[in-house]
Design a protein around this motif. Structure first.
Motif, PDB file in Angstrom:
ATOM      1  N   GLN A 239       0.679  -0.960  -0.302  1.00 39.10           N
ATOM      2  CA  GLN A 239       0.133  -0.243  -0.071  1.00 39.10           C
ATOM      3  C   GLN A 239       0.917   1.059   0.001  1.00 39.10           C
ATOM      4  O   GLN A 239       1.812   1.498   1.147  1.00 39.10           O
ATOM      5  N   PRO A 240       1.145   1.608  -1.454  1.00 40.08           N
ATOM      6  CA  PRO A 240       2.319   3.259  -1.437  1.00 40.08           C
ATOM      7  C   PRO A 240       1.276   3.790  -0.293  1.00 40.08           C
ATOM      8  O   PRO A 240       2.107   5.039   0.165  1.00 40.08           O
ATOM      9  N   ILE A 241       0.841   4.534  -0.438  1.00 41.83           N
ATOM     10  CA  ILE A 241      -0.407   4.965   0.439  1.00 41.83           C
ATOM     11  C   ILE A 241      -1.546   4.376   1.985  1.00 41.83           C
ATOM     12  O   ILE A 241      -2.153   3.715   1.362  1.00 41.83           O
ATOM     13  N   PRO A 242      -0.952   4.129   2.916  1.00 44.29           N
ATOM     14  CA  PRO A 242      -2.253   3.621   3.574  1.00 44.29           C
ATOM     15  C   PRO A 242      -2.832   3.635   3.941  1.00 44.29           C
ATOM     16  O   PRO A 242      -3.461   5.233   3.691  1.00 44.29           O
ATOM     17  N   ASN A 243      -3.911   3.059   4.124  1.00 39.88           N
ATOM     18  CA  ASN A 243      -5.906   2.473   3.773  1.00 39.88           C
ATOM     19  C   ASN A 243      -5.887   2.997   2.777  1.00 39.88           C
ATOM     20  O   ASN A 243      -7.860   3.098   2.307  1.00 39.88           O
ATOM     21  N   GLN A 244      -5.399   2.836   2.064  1.00 41.10           N
ATOM     22  CA  GLN A 244      -5.940   3.249   0.761  1.00 41.10           C
ATOM     23  C   GLN A 244      -5.300   1.278  -0.420  1.00 41.10           C
ATOM     24  O   GLN A 244      -5.264   0.818   0.013  1.00 41.10           O
TER      25      GLN A 244
ATOM     26  N   ILE B  62       6.365  -0.715  -5.723  1.00 44.52           N
ATOM     27  CA  ILE B  62       7.293  -1.413  -5.912  1.00 44.52           C
ATOM     28  C   ILE B  62       8.377   0.091  -6.422  1.00 44.52           C
ATOM     29  O   ILE B  62       9.511   0.248  -6.120  1.00 44.52           O
ATOM     30  N   ARG B  63       7.832   0.780  -7.532  1.00 41.73           N
ATOM     31  CA  ARG B  63       8.466   1.927  -7.860  1.00 41.73           C
ATOM     32  C   ARG B  63       8.576   2.790  -6.512  1.00 41.73           C
ATOM     33  O   ARG B  63       9.569   3.639  -6.358  1.00 41.73           O
ATOM     34  N   LYS B  64       7.846   3.446  -5.679  1.00 44.56           N
ATOM     35  CA  LYS B  64       7.028   3.534  -4.370  1.00 44.56           C
ATOM     36  C   LYS B  64       8.651   3.162  -3.440  1.00 44.56           C
ATOM     37  O   LYS B  64       9.743   3.770  -3.038  1.00 44.56           O
ATOM     38  N   ILE B  65       9.369   1.826  -3.776  1.00 45.01           N
ATOM     39  CA  ILE B  65      10.346   1.926  -1.972  1.00 45.01           C
ATOM     40  C   ILE B  65      11.219   1.827  -2.710  1.00 45.01           C
ATOM     41  O   ILE B  65      12.192   2.357  -2.285  1.00 45.01           O
TER      42      ILE B  65
ATOM     43  N   PRO C  77      -4.272  -1.780  -2.292  1.00 44.91           N
ATOM     44  CA  PRO C  77      -3.037  -2.678  -2.665  1.00 44.91           C
ATOM     45  C   PRO C  77      -2.715  -1.690  -3.917  1.00 44.91           C
ATOM     46  O   PRO C  77      -3.671  -2.392  -5.088  1.00 44.91           O
ATOM     47  N   ASP C  78      -1.378  -1.668  -4.209  1.00 46.67           N
ATOM     48  CA  ASP C  78      -1.188  -1.485  -6.030  1.00 46.67           C
ATOM     49  C   ASP C  78       0.472  -1.620  -5.830  1.00 46.67           C
ATOM     50  O   ASP C  78       1.278  -0.918  -5.443  1.00 46.67           O
TER      51      ASP C  78
END
Length: 341
Positions: free
Chosen positions: A103-108, A116-119, A110-111
């Motif tokens: 979850q790149p943004i918590p509570n949203q 992967i891009r975010k981390i 999953p993507d």
């Protein structure tokens, strides 16, 4: 039944789109060598793997590691700090926030492609912001290739350490990997995992049949245990460390190094106990030469704001998973540890 959502690109494709600059590569290479020398005994610096339980907010993580980078400069003669930037989170029942990868943004929703891009982006920004390279947990061995050129330390968690794929993957990793004792506390399981990580293996990985070289930097992490009644059992005391030093000697492992986790079951989930536990380990280390040689560092959960909040919380720099020390407590602890070295 599986519902196929989106195809995930190969790690090489992602690295090509998001390459590591030559400047950051040089920082990573230098850091890797410095950390390796501590585990092999060529350096007597002490390792602190320190940072939030989970990296859920990029701006907070970058603010934290910037502070850590400045603190590192003040203690560099004795301490080498590796920031915890944990982007995958194991959950006991599978419920709750599973980390930035999910979850790149918590509570949203999953993507995982965006995750992967975010981390990958976050780990690069950490190096730029602090001059430090990170530690992360290998929750899924198949995810490691996406960040293998960015991380200087890997942890295999208590729930994963008995898993065959984790053990085999560790044998091909080129940086130190800490194998935690399982939640049961069985140290023989941990020792078997270390041995497996240090040996060469053939298996299927990243779409290929591979042969690994073995990882001589695989080592143990003591994190405490949980008994059959759900009660926490610490394993950081002098007697625990002496027992493990003896077992290491009996096994003839390539690397008889150890990191002690000051939180989790060792602290009975009481994050405020981490400074006391850390200093007890330092006293044991100074009392006995076997322990001093074996214990290479500590793992501490720390963030900008002490404690924890719910996943919906809005406090910047406070954990949404396990509770952490705040920055003032962290800075004080680092200086207290340095005085014991």
């Amino acid at each position: 039944m599986f519902k196929y959502i989106q195809k995930i690109p190969h790690p090489d494709e992602v690295k090509e789109i998001m390459p590591l600059s030559n400047e950051l590569k040089l920082i990573k290479e230098k850091r890797d060598q410095e950390i390796k020398k501590i585990f092999t005994g060529e350096s007597d610096q002490f390792i602190l793997i320190i940072g939030p339980c989970s990296a859920h907010c990029e701006s907070s993580v970058l603010e934290y590691v910037s502070k850590l980078g400045k603190l590192q400069d003040k203690v560099k003669d004795k301490i080498l700090m590796i920031p915890r930037v944990y982007t995958n989170k194991p959950r006991t029942t599978g419920e709750g926030y599973k980390g930035m990868l999910h979850q790149p943004i918590p509570n949203q929703a999953p993507d995982m492609l965006e995750g992967i891009r975010k981390i990958r982006s976050l780990q690069m920004k950490v190096i730029k912001a602090s001059g430090l390279t990170s530690a992360d947990e290998m929750l899924y061995p198949t995810n490691y290739p996406y960040v293998e050129d960015l991380l200087s330390y890997i942890a295999v968690g208590a729930r994963s350490v008995e898993n065959q794929k984790h053990r085999l993957t560790v044998s091909g990793v080129e940086v130190p990997v800490g194998m935690k004792n399982p939640t049961s506390g069985d140290l023989l399981v941990m020792l078997n995992s270390i041995k497996a990580g240090q040996l060469s293996h053939n298996f299927i990985y990243n779409g290929y049949e591979v042969e690994t070289s073995g990882n001589p930097l695989a080592h143990g992490i003591l994190r405490g245990a949980v008994n059959q009644y759900g009660r926490n059992i610490p394993n950081y005391h002098f007697e625990d460390l002496m027992y493990l030093a003896e077992k290491y000697g009996e096994r003839g492992l390539l690397n008889q190094a150890l990191i002690v986790d000051a939180n989790h079951a060792n602290s009975m989930k009481q994050y405020q106990e981490q400074p006391r536990i850390a200093l007890e380990v330092m006293k044991s280390r100074n009392y006995n030469p076997l322990i001093k040689k074996m214990v290479k560092g500590l793992m501490v959960e720390s963030y900008l704001v002490e404690g924890k909040q719910s996943e919906n919380g809005t406090v910047k720099g406070q954990s949404i998973t396990d509770a952490c020390l705040g920055w003032d407590q962290t800075e004080r602890l680092v200086y207290d540890i340095m005085e014991q070295l």
